[in-house]
Design an enzyme around this catalytic site. Structure first.
Site, PDB file in Angstrom:
ATOM      1  N   SER A 136       0.833  -1.195   0.000  1.00 39.42           N
ATOM      2  CA  SER A 136       0.000   0.000   0.000  1.00 39.42           C
ATOM      3  C   SER A 136       0.871   1.249   0.000  1.00 39.42           C
ATOM      4  O   SER A 136       1.998   1.230   0.495  1.00 39.42           O
ATOM      5  CB  SER A 136      -0.882   0.002   1.252  1.00 39.42           C
ATOM      6  OG  SER A 136      -1.539   1.243   1.420  1.00 39.42           O
ATOM      7  N   TYR A 149      -1.991  -0.296  10.348  1.00 38.11           N
ATOM      8  CA  TYR A 149      -2.029  -0.740   8.955  1.00 38.11           C
ATOM      9  C   TYR A 149      -0.763  -0.326   8.211  1.00 38.11           C
ATOM     10  O   TYR A 149      -0.144  -1.133   7.511  1.00 38.11           O
ATOM     11  CB  TYR A 149      -3.268  -0.160   8.271  1.00 38.11           C
ATOM     12  CG  TYR A 149      -3.406  -0.546   6.816  1.00 38.11           C
ATOM     13  CD1 TYR A 149      -3.872  -1.803   6.455  1.00 38.11           C
ATOM     14  CD2 TYR A 149      -3.087   0.354   5.794  1.00 38.11           C
ATOM     15  CE1 TYR A 149      -4.005  -2.160   5.111  1.00 38.11           C
ATOM     16  CE2 TYR A 149      -3.221   0.006   4.464  1.00 38.11           C
ATOM     17  CZ  TYR A 149      -3.679  -1.255   4.129  1.00 38.11           C
ATOM     18  OH  TYR A 149      -3.801  -1.604   2.805  1.00 38.11           O
ATOM     19  N   LYS A 153       2.162  -2.751   6.452  1.00 39.22           N
ATOM     20  CA  LYS A 153       2.527  -2.708   5.035  1.00 39.22           C
ATOM     21  C   LYS A 153       3.996  -2.334   4.855  1.00 39.22           C
ATOM     22  O   LYS A 153       4.651  -2.795   3.903  1.00 39.22           O
ATOM     23  CB  LYS A 153       1.611  -1.741   4.281  1.00 39.22           C
ATOM     24  CG  LYS A 153       0.168  -2.233   4.168  1.00 39.22           C
ATOM     25  CD  LYS A 153       0.070  -3.586   3.453  1.00 39.22           C
ATOM     26  CE  LYS A 153      -1.359  -3.983   3.171  1.00 39.22           C
ATOM     27  NZ  LYS A 153      -1.481  -5.258   2.420  1.00 39.22           N
TER      28      LYS A 153
END
Length: 244
Positions: A136, A149, A153
């Site tokens: 991402s 998150y 990533k």
């Protein structure tokens, strides 16, 4: 540019919906024998009802031992897409240990686990292969309420580089793609509020979010022999977000 995966067997995780489903379908169209893996059986059955020759497997990739057992049972693959992921978005000051562990179990540990099994069989069979991890833009730029998150990533990017280094001598290439907001059905709901989307869109020179096909096309290229000298790359699919 013609790309064919005829005779190739490819595993796609998180293939029940969204980007993973799009990847599985496009690889199938290019002639690959697809094994689609997801936690949600109904999503997989929906995929198989449209494409009966796609093999489906349901397992919760957060379960290390069960996942390893299932992947071992599936045999040899020529390529792998680690797409299964979870996004728990909350302010940094309220992040919990449980959410951290759940996110890393799915977004990082599962990719390590599945890739180990798939890559070992490639090595044992002395066949080259390709692995693409779906990362991402959040691994490269801070986004509000994305602390866990983003960290997961970024860890996946680091894992991608390490895999590329250690698996390269066996002819196994490993790369990641790092998309911005992609307009899956879920994203269309989550980013439909103009107040929320306008701030993000203002940072994207192309002035729009990405489409599933734009991630799919990049993944197909990286899996193919057309990208035979590309290894250890983290490819932004972000309309220029990271360039600004």
């Amino acid at each position: 540019m013609e790309i064919s995966f005829k005779g190739k067997r490819i595993l796609v995780t998180g293939a029940g919906q969204g980007i993973g489903r799009g990847i599985a379908i496009e690889l199938w169209r290019a002639g690959a024998n697809i094994v689609a893996l997801s936690r949600t059986r109904t999503h997989l059955e929906s995929l198989q009802s449209e494409y009966p020759s796609i093999e489906i497997v349901d397992v919760d990739v957060a379960d290390w031992d069960k996942t390893r057992e299932v992947i071992e049972s599936l045999g040899h693959f020529d390529a792998l897409v680690n797409n299964a992921a979870i996004a728990i978005c909350e302010p940094f000051l309220t992040c919990s240990a449980a959410d951290f562990n759940k996110t890393f179990d799915i977004n990082v540990k599962a990719a390590l686990n599945i890739s180990q099994v798939v890559a070992r069989k490639m090595v044992e069979n002395k066949t080259p292969g390709s692995i693409v991890n779906i990362s991402s833009q959040a691994s490269k730029a801070a986004l509000k309420d994305h602390a866990i998150y983003s960290a997961s990533k970024a860890a996946l990017d680091a894992l991608t580089r390490a895999m590329a280094l250690e698996l390269g001598p066996y002819g196994i290439r490993v790369n990641s793609v790092n998309p911005t907001v992609i307009m899956t059905a879920m994203a269309k709901v989550g980013w439909s509020d103009p107040k929320k989307s306008s701030e993000m869109l203002a940072k994207i020179p192309l002035g729009r979010f990405g489409e599933v096909s734009e991630v799919v096309n990049a993944v197909v290229f990286l899996l193919s022999e057309k990208s035979s000298m590309i290894n250890g790359v983290e490819l932004p699919i972000d309309g220029g977000f990271l360039a600004t």
